[in-house]
Design a protein around this motif. Structure first.
Motif, mmCIF file in Angstrom:
data_model
loop_
_atom_site.group_PDB
_atom_site.id
_atom_site.type_symbol
_atom_site.label_atom_id
_atom_site.label_comp_id
_atom_site.label_asym_id
_atom_site.label_seq_id
_atom_site.Cartn_x
_atom_site.Cartn_y
_atom_site.Cartn_z
ATOM 1 N N LEU A 196 1.241 -2.900 1.724
ATOM 2 C CA LEU A 196 0.628 -2.199 0.245
ATOM 3 C C LEU A 196 0.585 -0.754 0.370
ATOM 4 O O LEU A 196 0.893 -0.114 -0.615
ATOM 5 C CB LEU A 196 -0.860 -2.860 0.268
ATOM 6 N N GLY A 197 -0.097 -0.042 1.483
ATOM 7 C CA GLY A 197 -0.177 1.419 1.596
ATOM 8 C C GLY A 197 1.191 1.889 1.664
ATOM 9 O O GLY A 197 1.426 2.885 0.864
ATOM 10 N N SER A 198 2.147 1.490 2.196
ATOM 11 C CA SER A 198 3.568 1.886 2.424
ATOM 12 C C SER A 198 4.238 2.054 0.963
ATOM 13 O O SER A 198 4.835 2.890 0.668
ATOM 14 C CB SER A 198 4.386 1.489 3.513
ATOM 15 N N GLY A 199 4.172 0.953 0.340
ATOM 16 C CA GLY A 199 4.691 0.791 -1.062
ATOM 17 C C GLY A 199 4.142 1.758 -1.861
ATOM 18 O O GLY A 199 5.129 2.637 -2.549
ATOM 19 N N LEU A 200 3.105 2.000 -2.217
ATOM 20 C CA LEU A 200 2.393 3.117 -2.881
ATOM 21 C C LEU A 200 2.461 4.223 -2.390
ATOM 22 O O LEU A 200 2.796 5.127 -3.249
ATOM 23 C CB LEU A 200 0.900 2.802 -3.069
ATOM 24 N N VAL A 212 -6.604 1.211 7.260
ATOM 25 C CA VAL A 212 -5.011 1.120 7.374
ATOM 26 C C VAL A 212 -4.402 1.230 5.965
ATOM 27 O O VAL A 212 -3.358 1.873 5.805
ATOM 28 C CB VAL A 212 -4.860 -0.322 7.926
ATOM 29 N N PHE A 213 -4.945 0.767 5.029
ATOM 30 C CA PHE A 213 -4.256 0.739 3.668
ATOM 31 C C PHE A 213 -4.218 2.468 3.346
ATOM 32 O O PHE A 213 -3.191 2.893 2.879
ATOM 33 C CB PHE A 213 -4.971 -0.162 2.639
ATOM 34 N N SER A 214 -5.590 2.922 3.264
ATOM 35 C CA SER A 214 -5.534 4.343 2.728
ATOM 36 C C SER A 214 -4.922 5.289 3.497
ATOM 37 O O SER A 214 -4.591 6.286 3.113
ATOM 38 C CB SER A 214 -7.060 4.608 2.369
ATOM 39 N N GLY A 215 -5.032 4.991 5.030
ATOM 40 C CA GLY A 215 -4.358 5.974 5.813
ATOM 41 C C GLY A 215 -2.924 6.326 5.433
ATOM 42 O O GLY A 215 -2.283 7.108 5.350
ATOM 43 N N VAL A 216 -2.160 5.024 5.406
ATOM 44 C CA VAL A 216 -0.713 5.065 5.083
ATOM 45 C C VAL A 216 -0.370 5.702 3.818
ATOM 46 O O VAL A 216 0.338 6.672 3.584
ATOM 47 C CB VAL A 216 -0.130 3.500 5.232
ATOM 48 N N LEU A 217 -1.373 5.547 2.738
ATOM 49 C CA LEU A 217 -0.965 5.878 1.301
ATOM 50 C C LEU A 217 -1.335 7.349 1.736
ATOM 51 O O LEU A 217 -0.531 8.151 0.847
ATOM 52 C CB LEU A 217 -1.999 5.196 0.387
ATOM 53 N N THR A 218 -2.292 7.765 1.815
ATOM 54 C CA THR A 218 -2.783 9.287 1.712
ATOM 55 C C THR A 218 -1.607 9.881 2.562
ATOM 56 O O THR A 218 -1.659 11.438 2.268
ATOM 57 C CB THR A 218 -4.195 9.454 1.930
ATOM 58 N N ARG A 219 -1.402 9.618 3.954
ATOM 59 C CA ARG A 219 -0.341 10.537 4.736
ATOM 60 C C ARG A 219 1.014 10.294 4.311
ATOM 61 O O ARG A 219 1.578 11.438 4.512
ATOM 62 C CB ARG A 219 -0.721 9.852 6.036
ATOM 63 N N ALA A 220 1.243 9.261 3.755
ATOM 64 C CA ALA A 220 2.795 9.332 3.185
ATOM 65 C C ALA A 220 3.061 9.948 1.832
ATOM 66 O O ALA A 220 4.195 10.686 1.978
ATOM 67 C CB ALA A 220 3.111 7.672 2.826
ATOM 68 N N ALA A 250 1.786 -9.821 -3.314
ATOM 69 C CA ALA A 250 1.656 -8.513 -3.655
ATOM 70 C C ALA A 250 2.063 -7.439 -2.724
ATOM 71 O O ALA A 250 2.633 -6.633 -2.972
ATOM 72 C CB ALA A 250 -0.086 -8.249 -3.757
ATOM 73 N N SER A 251 2.037 -7.883 -1.364
ATOM 74 C CA SER A 251 2.529 -6.915 -0.472
ATOM 75 C C SER A 251 3.963 -6.697 -0.400
ATOM 76 O O SER A 251 4.317 -5.734 -0.432
ATOM 77 C CB SER A 251 1.965 -7.419 1.020
ATOM 78 N N ALA A 252 4.549 -7.964 -0.781
ATOM 79 C CA ALA A 252 6.103 -7.711 -0.792
ATOM 80 C C ALA A 252 6.368 -7.068 -2.124
ATOM 81 O O ALA A 252 7.393 -6.193 -2.005
ATOM 82 C CB ALA A 252 6.756 -9.346 -1.099
ATOM 83 N N VAL A 253 6.117 -7.378 -3.030
ATOM 84 C CA VAL A 253 6.133 -6.492 -4.502
ATOM 85 C C VAL A 253 5.746 -5.087 -4.224
ATOM 86 O O VAL A 253 6.639 -4.295 -4.728
ATOM 87 C CB VAL A 253 5.378 -7.182 -5.496
ATOM 88 N N ALA A 254 4.807 -4.718 -3.728
ATOM 89 C CA ALA A 254 4.265 -3.332 -3.361
ATOM 90 C C ALA A 254 5.605 -2.576 -2.460
ATOM 91 O O ALA A 254 5.852 -1.506 -3.037
ATOM 92 C CB ALA A 254 2.920 -3.085 -2.718
ATOM 93 N N ILE A 255 5.912 -3.199 -1.487
ATOM 94 C CA ILE A 255 7.163 -2.501 -0.606
ATOM 95 C C ILE A 255 8.413 -2.448 -1.160
ATOM 96 O O ILE A 255 9.004 -1.256 -1.133
ATOM 97 C CB ILE A 255 7.054 -3.136 0.848
#
Length: 274
Positions: free
Chosen positions: A168-172, A92-100, A251-256
């Motif tokens: 986390l993934g979307s923020g990054l 979930v984390f890496s999928g959003v990050l690498t596709r976004a 951390a999730s709030a800070v990331a997004i």
């Protein structure tokens, strides 16, 4: 016939998306997400079966390497289930990050010629990631029943941890997509960093297997907190400490928020650089 007038104004002092514009562009968000799903599995020999095969094969390899060869502990949980739960959370984390990250560059014709909230482009990849995750959960539920594992009431917290992984993934991913418009090096560096980060996070092994001198890194890693929360909800392992849950939410709030600020700060340059 009524017409709608759209006034484009400069960014405000706190450069965050105009949520009304984003909400009005929800159809674009949906269309981008559906297109991503269709393109991923169109003209493939086994189609959506890849959604099932990928986590199965990955978990099997982890179970053989870390479970059979290295003999690492899992707290009494079958190693295949232990690795599958960690893989599902990581995907979930890496999928959003690498596709976004490459989404803006991949849609440069639309970004440079059509006005719409650009933030919907990287965020739309969440639809395909969530589809993969739901299919994995159905398979995981079957595996739990076969092995006689009952996670209990902790499974009710799973949607919260999923939101944290998406945040986390979307923020990054938002930050990476905005930076990639100017620096295409990101497309080469990011996959390597994600792979390194996966092995530096207890995805396929437990914290009990970490040497005492290195526990400080894992305890300070928000992705470790994510893994522990996911395993608690999926496997019924020991609940994570309250400070880890609070740290994960923070951390999730800070990331997004940080990702949105970086994205919006660079958005005005997209049409000129892309």
């Amino acid at each position: 016939m009524t017409t709608t007038r759209i006034v484009i104004t400069p960014p405000r002092r706190l450069n965050v998306p105009r949520w009304r514009e984003v909400w009005e562009a929800r159809e674009i968000f949906y269309r981008f997400g559906v297109r991503d799903i269709v393109l991923r599995y169109r003209q493939t020999a086994i189609g959506v079966a890849w959604v099932v095969l990928q986590p199965l094969v990955t978990a099997a390899i982890f179970a053989i390497v870390f479970g059979r060869v290295a003999g690492l502990p899992t707290g009494g949980v079958p190693y295949f289930l232990f690795a599958f739960a960690g893989t599902a959370a990581w995907t979930v984390f890496s999928g959003v990050l690498t596709r976004a990250a490459p989404s803006l560059v991949a849609n440069q014709a639309l970004v440079s010629k059509v006005f719409f909230p650009r933030v919907v482009v990287p965020l739309s990849v969440m639809l395909s990631v969530l589809l993969d995750f739901v299919v994995s959960l159905v398979l995981f539920a079957v595996l739990l029943a076969v092995n006689g594992v009952n996670p209990g009431w902790a499974v009710l917290a799973l949607p919260l941890w999923t939101l944290c992984a998406l945040a986390l993934g979307s923020g990054l991913g938002l930050a990476a997509s905005a930076i990639m418009v100017k620096y295409r090096d990101v497309q080469y560096v990011l996959p390597w960093l994600v792979q390194v980060l996966m092995y530096a996070t207890p995805v396929a092994y437990s914290l009990d297997a970490v040497p005492a001198g290195l526990t400080w890194w894992f305890e300070a890693n928000p992705l470790t907190w994510l893994m522990e929360c996911f395993r608690w909800s999926l496997l019924g392992t020991a609940p994570p400490p309250a400070w880890q849950v609070a740290g994960l939410l923070g951390a999730s709030a800070v990331a997004i928020v940080g990702g949105l600020l970086v994205f919006q700060r660079r958005e005005r340059e997209f049409a000129d650089l892309i």
